[in-house]
Design an enzyme around this catalytic site. Sequence first.
Site, mmCIF file in Angstrom:
data_model
loop_
_atom_site.group_PDB
_atom_site.id
_atom_site.type_symbol
_atom_site.label_atom_id
_atom_site.label_comp_id
_atom_site.label_asym_id
_atom_site.label_seq_id
_atom_site.Cartn_x
_atom_site.Cartn_y
_atom_site.Cartn_z
ATOM 1 N N ASP A 1 41.003 37.946 42.341
ATOM 2 C CA ASP A 1 41.118 37.335 43.671
ATOM 3 C C ASP A 1 42.583 36.945 43.885
ATOM 4 O O ASP A 1 43.149 36.230 43.062
ATOM 5 C CB ASP A 1 40.217 36.093 43.758
ATOM 6 C CG ASP A 1 40.126 35.554 45.177
ATOM 7 O OD1 ASP A 1 40.524 36.267 46.111
ATOM 8 O OD2 ASP A 1 39.661 34.408 45.337
ATOM 9 N N HIS B 1 34.579 43.590 52.043
ATOM 10 C CA HIS B 1 35.269 42.313 52.270
ATOM 11 C C HIS B 1 36.727 42.543 52.692
ATOM 12 O O HIS B 1 37.221 41.883 53.620
ATOM 13 C CB HIS B 1 35.194 41.460 50.999
ATOM 14 C CG HIS B 1 35.869 40.147 51.124
ATOM 15 N ND1 HIS B 1 35.535 39.226 52.098
ATOM 16 C CD2 HIS B 1 36.905 39.576 50.416
ATOM 17 C CE1 HIS B 1 36.313 38.161 51.981
ATOM 18 N NE2 HIS B 1 37.149 38.348 50.977
HETATM 19 C C1 HEM Z 1 32.785 34.044 48.086
HETATM 20 C C2 HEM Z 1 33.880 34.025 48.826
HETATM 21 C C3 HEM Z 1 35.001 34.986 48.623
HETATM 22 C C4 HEM Z 1 35.300 35.775 47.546
HETATM 23 C C5 HEM Z 1 34.559 35.883 46.222
HETATM 24 C C6 HEM Z 1 36.481 36.534 47.890
HETATM 25 C C7 HEM Z 1 37.082 37.453 47.054
HETATM 26 C C8 HEM Z 1 38.091 38.307 47.439
HETATM 27 C C9 HEM Z 1 38.592 39.427 46.665
HETATM 28 C C10 HEM Z 1 38.062 39.809 45.280
HETATM 29 C C11 HEM Z 1 39.570 40.018 47.375
HETATM 30 C C12 HEM Z 1 40.365 41.270 46.984
HETATM 31 C C13 HEM Z 1 41.592 40.959 46.208
HETATM 32 C C14 HEM Z 1 42.621 40.189 46.963
HETATM 33 O O1 HEM Z 1 43.383 40.743 47.753
HETATM 34 O O2 HEM Z 1 42.648 38.986 46.812
HETATM 35 C C15 HEM Z 1 39.727 39.273 48.614
HETATM 36 C C16 HEM Z 1 40.645 39.561 49.605
HETATM 37 C C17 HEM Z 1 40.807 38.806 50.736
HETATM 38 N N1 HEM Z 1 40.023 37.770 51.165
HETATM 39 FE FE1 HEM Z 1 38.433 37.004 50.189
HETATM 40 N N2 HEM Z 1 36.889 36.165 49.146
HETATM 41 C C18 HEM Z 1 36.011 35.235 49.637
HETATM 42 C C19 HEM Z 1 36.060 34.615 50.886
HETATM 43 C C20 HEM Z 1 37.030 34.821 51.820
HETATM 44 C C21 HEM Z 1 37.125 34.150 53.092
HETATM 45 C C22 HEM Z 1 36.151 33.085 53.594
HETATM 46 C C23 HEM Z 1 38.235 34.625 53.721
HETATM 47 C C24 HEM Z 1 38.837 34.255 55.061
HETATM 48 C C25 HEM Z 1 38.206 33.611 56.012
HETATM 49 C C26 HEM Z 1 38.857 35.598 52.847
HETATM 50 C C27 HEM Z 1 40.025 36.261 53.106
HETATM 51 C C28 HEM Z 1 40.542 37.269 52.330
HETATM 52 C C29 HEM Z 1 41.755 38.022 52.673
HETATM 53 C C30 HEM Z 1 42.677 37.768 53.855
HETATM 54 C C31 HEM Z 1 41.910 38.987 51.685
HETATM 55 C C32 HEM Z 1 43.033 40.039 51.588
HETATM 56 C C33 HEM Z 1 42.678 41.243 52.442
HETATM 57 C C34 HEM Z 1 43.799 42.271 52.390
HETATM 58 O O3 HEM Z 1 44.781 42.099 53.127
HETATM 59 O O4 HEM Z 1 43.691 43.204 51.588
HETATM 60 N N3 HEM Z 1 38.087 35.695 51.711
HETATM 61 N N4 HEM Z 1 38.801 38.239 48.632
#
Ligand code: HEM
Length: 294
Positions: free
Chosen positions: A134, A206
């Site tokens: 993450d 996601h």
């Molecule tokens: C259970 C809740 C969540 C989990 C387990 C999770 C996990 C992850 C993972 C594994 C990634 C891909 C790796 C990375 O770029 O960090 C990611 C990307 C991302 N997540 Fe989450 N996330 C969660 C909730 C959220 C929420 C609530 C938001 C925003 C409202 C969010 C926004 C983002 C963004 C902006 C990215 C990067 C997208 C990109 O530009 O590639 N995430 N998240």
Amino acid sequence: MPTPQSGIFVEGTRFHHYLEYEVTGDFSASSIGEIIEAAGNAEAVVAFGNDLWRKLSPSAPEALRDFEAIDGGADLKSPATQHDLLLWFHAADHDDVLDAALSAQRVLDGTARLKLDVPGFVYRDSRDLLGFVDGSANPKEDARFEAALVPAGEASAGGAFVMTQKWVHDLPKFEAVSVPDQERIIGRTKPDSIELEGDAMPPDSHVSRTDVKLDGTALKIYRRSAPFGGAGEKGLYFIAFSCDPMRFDVMLQRMFGTWKDELHDQLVHYSSPVSGSYWFAPSQEDLAAAGCTG
Ligand code: HEM
């Protein structure tokens, strides 16, 4: 440019503690200064809900408002539990973080009610408990400031809008899915966090739902979430900083199926938010002007 709270940007600390409070009539701004001073070796970040920051500061940003619940149907619910005060402590050493949290509780005893108490940690190479790294696409270096801070020249410059959500995982349900399908849910490979490309990237992964461009502008946010829990309840305390709270609104709508394309994030079938608040983390100068000094 006014000075942002430095703890927002200190990376590499493995222990975290997030506290959300509801203040009572006796709350005094000076207790914030005492909390920061008592944090000792721990980084301390302070943010306020809409009601409290408007009471403390005449210059509260117009865009600051309470978190609103989202209901996109079954599995697509994001509750609102708006509170007044958010404290985030983090450090390399667990003892320092716990001492900071205990000191804060002592300072606030009688003037604020503890509503959420989430000790967090870094798991392996910054993996969420679903097993994926993450933070891979988080902005780096100066791009972090651009994503997170109200820019120089604007009211409340150097401050950051903040969103928090406590997400509880259904790990057995996620683990019952094959790894290639898990990768299509997230939008990245599991062992090495490589983004899926072209036809391999589902529009409801996601990453597809949160990697957003509007009118040519990439809506970047700066995430500092940490896993919490153990063998029983477990999940992610999501915390992110942004120069504009609209970015959170858009991402949430795209995740929970209320955006115009009506798609939703497949991740919400395996993890559910049980809290939701919006906050403002003012610059050091705005904190001092509001009397938040010891
Ligand atoms: C259970 C809740 C969540 C989990 C387990 C999770 C996990 C992850 C993972 C594994 C990634 C891909 C790796 C990375 O770029 O960090 C990611 C990307 C991302 N997540 Fe989450 N996330 C969660 C909730 C959220 C929420 C609530 C938001 C925003 C409202 C969010 C926004 C983002 C963004 C902006 C990215 C990067 C997208 C990109 O530009 O590639 N995430 N998240």
